[in-house]
Design a protein around this motif. Structure first.
Motif, PDB file in Angstrom:
ATOM      1  N   UNK A   5       1.579  -6.585  -8.679  1.00  0.00           N
ATOM      2  CA  UNK A   5       1.705  -5.274  -8.041  1.00  0.00           C
ATOM      3  C   UNK A   5       0.714  -5.190  -6.890  1.00  0.00           C
ATOM      4  N   UNK A   6       1.195  -4.871  -5.712  1.00  0.00           N
ATOM      5  CA  UNK A   6       0.319  -4.736  -4.551  1.00  0.00           C
ATOM      6  C   UNK A   6      -0.260  -6.062  -4.114  1.00  0.00           C
ATOM      7  N   UNK A   7      -1.446  -5.992  -3.532  1.00  0.00           N
ATOM      8  CA  UNK A   7      -2.105  -7.188  -3.020  1.00  0.00           C
ATOM      9  C   UNK A   7      -2.981  -7.814  -4.102  1.00  0.00           C
ATOM     10  N   UNK A   8      -3.014  -9.124  -4.119  1.00  0.00           N
ATOM     11  CA  UNK A   8      -3.925  -9.830  -5.031  1.00  0.00           C
ATOM     12  C   UNK A   8      -5.357  -9.428  -4.702  1.00  0.00           C
ATOM     13  N   UNK A   9      -6.108  -9.044  -5.737  1.00  0.00           N
ATOM     14  CA  UNK A   9      -7.497  -8.642  -5.555  1.00  0.00           C
ATOM     15  C   UNK A   9      -7.699  -7.161  -5.292  1.00  0.00           C
ATOM     16  N   UNK A  10      -6.612  -6.396  -5.167  1.00  0.00           N
ATOM     17  CA  UNK A  10      -6.729  -4.958  -4.881  1.00  0.00           C
ATOM     18  C   UNK A  10      -6.583  -4.103  -6.135  1.00  0.00           C
TER      19      UNK A  10
END
Length: 386
Positions: free
Chosen positions: A234-239
């Motif tokens: 879901x979303x950006x990796x790490x966010x």
């Protein structure tokens, strides 16, 4: 010290919201008269897939979502009114609650179009139950100390770790797991990501956690080399930390944070006779005045969500005050029941059952959704004290 930035507006409900309230009350009355919704003897959300499907047939799950994803494109305050009525009447909504309250909105805000098209219409139809994979053993409320890891492999991720207090994980088709996908020097909050995990995946084990109220809502979930595809991110990796922070505003601000024990208060009012002591009326009046104040605060957060804001601090205030109110409600009702001798000799059996269950359940109020100590830290940072 920076200036405090607390802003809570007092919203006004629209005619559409009030019309929806009447629709929901008519639905509840029909469910009661048909026998499908018996008067409650326990507090909490309850779990009933058939009830969730009937609510979905009315278009009341995903109420604010775009129509292309199964929603009705109605306002956050209309959704607030809907949930207020369902909770006040103790309608069992647990089968769709997490998916409607936070999993769906997270996908709507951060997910891919493919994720939205696959999951959201099924949630809106009452077909999917989601669980939350945030908390971990030995971490308490320090979410950033989590140990669950998702390592990159061909085509996806290999997930290992444990999650605890995963409400209804034994019923859920999916769980959204917060896991560490990379390491960032000097920051525990960076490098976290959210993954949608199919609960039928090989390597998942679910262990029940039975509460002292003798209920099996909670679970511990073990992930051992569970493969999760790239399309599950879901979303950006790490966010993940930023996404979870936005998600918790949905979890902490709703009417369930002060309406869990409402049925107990309502039942007490129904049972009280005309000769009630002035001291009991004073206690009850004080309790109801607190309830009305909390309702205004909670509605103001719903209004902020409607405006596209992320009221994490304001939601923390509502949750902190709301859970303290719920524990106070149990104490006040117990005192009045004792002073008025309301349940002796088999009288007021439903009130007695609700009070017994509420006393067993009450310790969880200040823990679920973040302990009060954690919430006060968020509030202190928000107003510039930390």
């Amino acid at each position: 010290m920076k200036a405090a930035n607390l802003h809570l507006e007092l919203p006004t409900l629209t005619p559409k919201a009030e019309a929806l309230r009447q629709e929901v009350r008519a639905f509840i009355a029909e469910e009661r008269s048909s026998g499908r919704l018996p008067p409650p003897r326990r507090i909490g959300l309850g779990f009933d897939k058939d009830m969730s499907r009937r609510i979905a047939q009315k278009g009341w799950i995903g109420l604010t979502w775009p129509k292309q994803y199964g929603g009705q494109e109605r306002s956050a305050l209309e959704r607030y009114v809907l949930n207020e009525e369902l909770l006040a009447a103790a309608v069992p909504v647990g089968a769709h609650w997490v998916a409607d309250r936070q999993s769906g909105p997270v996908l709507l805000k951060f997910g891919t179009d493919a994720q939205r098209r696959f999951y959201l219409p099924r949630i809106a139809a009452g077909e999917l139950t989601f669980s939350i994979g945030m908390s971990e053993p030995e971490s308490g409320s320090d979410l950033a100390s989590l140990k669950a890891r998702a390592d990159k492999v061909d085509g996806g991720w290999r997930l290992n770790g444990r999650k605890i207090w995963t409400t209804n994980a034994h019923h859920a088709q999916y769980i959204i797991v917060l896991a560490r996908t990379s390491v960032a020097e000097g920051s525990r909050h960076e490098g976290l990501s959210q993954l949608i995990v199919d609960m039928t995946s090989p390597g998942i084990s679910i262990s029940p956690i039975v509460s002292m109220a003798h209920e099996h809502d909670f679970n511990e979930v073990l992930f051992e080399d569970v493969f999760v595809g790239d399309d599950a991110l879901i979303g950006k990796e790490g966010n993940g930390w930023n996404q979870v922070s936005a998600e918790l505003a949905f979890e902490r601000s709703g009417p369930e944070r002060w309406l869990s024990s409402f049925r107990l208060i309502s039942e007490l009012v129904d049972v009280l006779g005309p000769d009630v002591r002035p001291s009991s009326l004073e206690e009850l009046g004080r309790l109801i005045s607190h309830l009305l104040s909390l309702r205004q605060l909670s509605m103001s957060v719903a209004s902020m969500l409607q405006q596209g804001k992320s009221p994490n601090m304001e939601a923390s205030i509502v949750k902190d005050l709301g859970t303290k109110f719920e524990q106070e409600a149990v104490r006040v009702v117990r005192n009045i029941v004792s002073a008025e001798d309301l349940i002796a000799n088999g009288r007021a059996e439903r009130l007695r059952a609700l009070l017994i269950h509420a006393q067993q359940y009450a310790p969880a109020f200040t823990i679920r959704g973040g302990t009060n100590e954690i919430l006060r830290g968020i509030i202190a940072r928000g107003i510039g004290l930390r």
